[in-house]
Design a protein around this motif. Structure first.
Motif, PDB file in Angstrom:
ATOM      1  N   TRP A  95       5.865  13.088  -1.215  1.00  0.00           N
ATOM      2  CA  TRP A  95       5.601  11.767  -1.789  1.00  0.00           C
ATOM      3  C   TRP A  95       5.276  10.730  -0.727  1.00  0.00           C
ATOM      4  O   TRP A  95       4.674   9.710  -1.025  1.00  0.00           O
ATOM      5  CB  TRP A  95       6.840  11.256  -2.519  1.00  0.00           C
ATOM      6  CG  TRP A  95       7.146  11.862  -3.825  1.00  0.00           C
ATOM      7  CD1 TRP A  95       6.771  13.092  -4.295  1.00  0.00           C
ATOM      8  CD2 TRP A  95       7.925  11.266  -4.856  1.00  0.00           C
ATOM      9  NE1 TRP A  95       7.277  13.294  -5.536  1.00  0.00           N
ATOM     10  CE2 TRP A  95       7.997  12.192  -5.913  1.00  0.00           C
ATOM     11  CE3 TRP A  95       8.587  10.060  -4.975  1.00  0.00           C
ATOM     12  CZ2 TRP A  95       8.691  11.927  -7.083  1.00  0.00           C
ATOM     13  CZ3 TRP A  95       9.276   9.797  -6.145  1.00  0.00           C
ATOM     14  CH2 TRP A  95       9.316  10.722  -7.187  1.00  0.00           C
ATOM     15  N   ALA A 130       2.141   6.456  -7.029  1.00  0.00           N
ATOM     16  CA  ALA A 130       1.187   7.484  -7.452  1.00  0.00           C
ATOM     17  C   ALA A 130       1.839   8.865  -7.431  1.00  0.00           C
ATOM     18  O   ALA A 130       1.630   9.673  -8.347  1.00  0.00           O
ATOM     19  CB  ALA A 130      -0.051   7.454  -6.553  1.00  0.00           C
ATOM     20  N   ALA A 131       2.639   9.129  -6.410  1.00  0.00           N
ATOM     21  CA  ALA A 131       3.343  10.414  -6.338  1.00  0.00           C
ATOM     22  C   ALA A 131       4.310  10.547  -7.514  1.00  0.00           C
ATOM     23  O   ALA A 131       4.383  11.612  -8.148  1.00  0.00           O
ATOM     24  CB  ALA A 131       4.090  10.533  -5.010  1.00  0.00           C
ATOM     25  N   PRO A 179       3.841   8.475   2.239  1.00  0.00           N
ATOM     26  CA  PRO A 179       2.526   8.210   2.812  1.00  0.00           C
ATOM     27  C   PRO A 179       2.493   8.581   4.289  1.00  0.00           C
ATOM     28  O   PRO A 179       3.545   8.691   4.934  1.00  0.00           O
ATOM     29  CB  PRO A 179       2.354   6.700   2.626  1.00  0.00           C
ATOM     30  CG  PRO A 179       3.711   6.155   2.438  1.00  0.00           C
ATOM     31  CD  PRO A 179       4.557   7.254   1.886  1.00  0.00           C
ATOM     32  N   TYR A 195       1.287   4.282  -2.887  1.00  0.00           N
ATOM     33  CA  TYR A 195       1.257   5.719  -2.583  1.00  0.00           C
ATOM     34  C   TYR A 195       2.461   6.404  -3.232  1.00  0.00           C
ATOM     35  O   TYR A 195       2.330   7.448  -3.880  1.00  0.00           O
ATOM     36  CB  TYR A 195       1.273   5.900  -1.069  1.00  0.00           C
ATOM     37  CG  TYR A 195       0.884   7.262  -0.572  1.00  0.00           C
ATOM     38  CD1 TYR A 195      -0.391   7.498  -0.065  1.00  0.00           C
ATOM     39  CD2 TYR A 195       1.785   8.317  -0.577  1.00  0.00           C
ATOM     40  CE1 TYR A 195      -0.750   8.740   0.422  1.00  0.00           C
ATOM     41  CE2 TYR A 195       1.428   9.575  -0.098  1.00  0.00           C
ATOM     42  CZ  TYR A 195       0.164   9.774   0.402  1.00  0.00           C
ATOM     43  OH  TYR A 195      -0.193  11.016   0.873  1.00  0.00           O
ATOM     44  N   LEU A 196       3.646   5.808  -3.062  1.00  0.00           N
ATOM     45  CA  LEU A 196       4.859   6.373  -3.657  1.00  0.00           C
ATOM     46  C   LEU A 196       4.801   6.357  -5.182  1.00  0.00           C
ATOM     47  O   LEU A 196       5.198   7.325  -5.840  1.00  0.00           O
ATOM     48  CB  LEU A 196       6.095   5.606  -3.177  1.00  0.00           C
ATOM     49  CG  LEU A 196       6.525   5.851  -1.742  1.00  0.00           C
ATOM     50  CD1 LEU A 196       7.531   4.793  -1.291  1.00  0.00           C
ATOM     51  CD2 LEU A 196       7.114   7.241  -1.590  1.00  0.00           C
ATOM     52  N   MET A 227       0.834  -1.209   0.000  1.00  0.00           N
ATOM     53  CA  MET A 227       0.000   0.000   0.000  1.00  0.00           C
ATOM     54  C   MET A 227       0.869   1.260   0.000  1.00  0.00           C
ATOM     55  O   MET A 227       0.601   2.210  -0.747  1.00  0.00           O
ATOM     56  CB  MET A 227      -0.948  -0.014   1.195  1.00  0.00           C
ATOM     57  CG  MET A 227      -2.038  -1.052   1.067  1.00  0.00           C
ATOM     58  SD  MET A 227      -3.039  -1.277   2.563  1.00  0.00           S
ATOM     59  CE  MET A 227      -3.641   0.361   2.867  1.00  0.00           C
ATOM     60  N   ASP A 228       1.905   1.260   0.812  1.00  0.00           N
ATOM     61  CA  ASP A 228       2.813   2.410   0.845  1.00  0.00           C
ATOM     62  C   ASP A 228       3.543   2.558  -0.486  1.00  0.00           C
ATOM     63  O   ASP A 228       3.782   3.669  -0.962  1.00  0.00           O
ATOM     64  CB  ASP A 228       3.805   2.282   1.993  1.00  0.00           C
ATOM     65  CG  ASP A 228       3.143   2.420   3.354  1.00  0.00           C
ATOM     66  OD1 ASP A 228       2.051   3.016   3.442  1.00  0.00           O
ATOM     67  OD2 ASP A 228       3.718   1.927   4.345  1.00  0.00           O
ATOM     68  N   TYR A 229       3.880   1.446  -1.104  1.00  0.00           N
ATOM     69  CA  TYR A 229       4.512   1.468  -2.414  1.00  0.00           C
ATOM     70  C   TYR A 229       3.562   2.086  -3.442  1.00  0.00           C
ATOM     71  O   TYR A 229       3.970   2.899  -4.277  1.00  0.00           O
ATOM     72  CB  TYR A 229       4.923   0.053  -2.810  1.00  0.00           C
ATOM     73  CG  TYR A 229       5.611  -0.063  -4.139  1.00  0.00           C
ATOM     74  CD1 TYR A 229       6.577   0.854  -4.553  1.00  0.00           C
ATOM     75  CD2 TYR A 229       5.321  -1.119  -4.999  1.00  0.00           C
ATOM     76  CE1 TYR A 229       7.221   0.720  -5.773  1.00  0.00           C
ATOM     77  CE2 TYR A 229       5.969  -1.264  -6.214  1.00  0.00           C
ATOM     78  CZ  TYR A 229       6.905  -0.333  -6.603  1.00  0.00           C
ATOM     79  OH  TYR A 229       7.538  -0.468  -7.812  1.00  0.00           O
TER      80      TYR A 229
END
Length: 148
Positions: A122, A57-58, A124, A54-55, A50-52
């Motif tokens: 970037w 997407a940034a 999360p 987020y990154l 999930m954190d990946y």
């Protein structure tokens, strides 16, 4: 054989959908790394994935240098490495000995340094605390993070 066929069919379907989305002008956010396979259900790997996302997407929606992209990838690979080491050292078992956490402490400090170098917008929510705690696991980690 059934699992292989289902995996191939879903991959082909996904490929077709992504190709269609790209031709329609949609920004496609996709992983470069496999955090876990579709049959693995582990709270730590899911949190890292999930954190990946987020990154990624940034990266896809903001201007990014090659160095920034590499740093985001390094962050996730390091967390995956930390998760694996914690699993090896801390999983419940027959051995009640206190594990040697020196390698883990070094990796956590490296993680802290990488997070501080990353583009801050970037990251999360909670990223600045990644180094302070253990990754999530399907069991309770009973040790305290001695490196904090």
């Amino acid at each position: 054989m059934l699992r292989s066929t289902a995996g191939i069919m879903s991959d082909e379907g996904l490929h077709d959908e992504v190709t269609y989305a790209r031709t329609a002008g949609v920004t496609v956010i996709s992983p470069e790394l496999d955090i876990h396979d579709a049959l693995t259900v582990d709270p730590g790997l899911i949190a890292i994935a999930m954190d990946y996302g987020y990154l990624r997407a940034a990266e896809a929606t903001q201007p990014a240098t090659d160095e920034q992209r590499l740093l985001a990838r390094d962050l996730i690979e390091l967390r995956r490495q930390i998760w694996a080491l914690e699993t090896e050292l801390l999983a419940p078992g027959d051995d009640d000995a206190t594990p040697d956490l020196r390698e883990l402490v070094a990796l956590k400090r490296e993680l802290r340094a990488l997070v501080s170098q990353a583009p801050q917008d970037w990251l999360p929510p909670g990223a600045h605390g990644w180094w302070r705690t253990f990754e999530r696991h399907p069991w309770e980690v009973t040790l305290s993070p001695t490196w904090v």
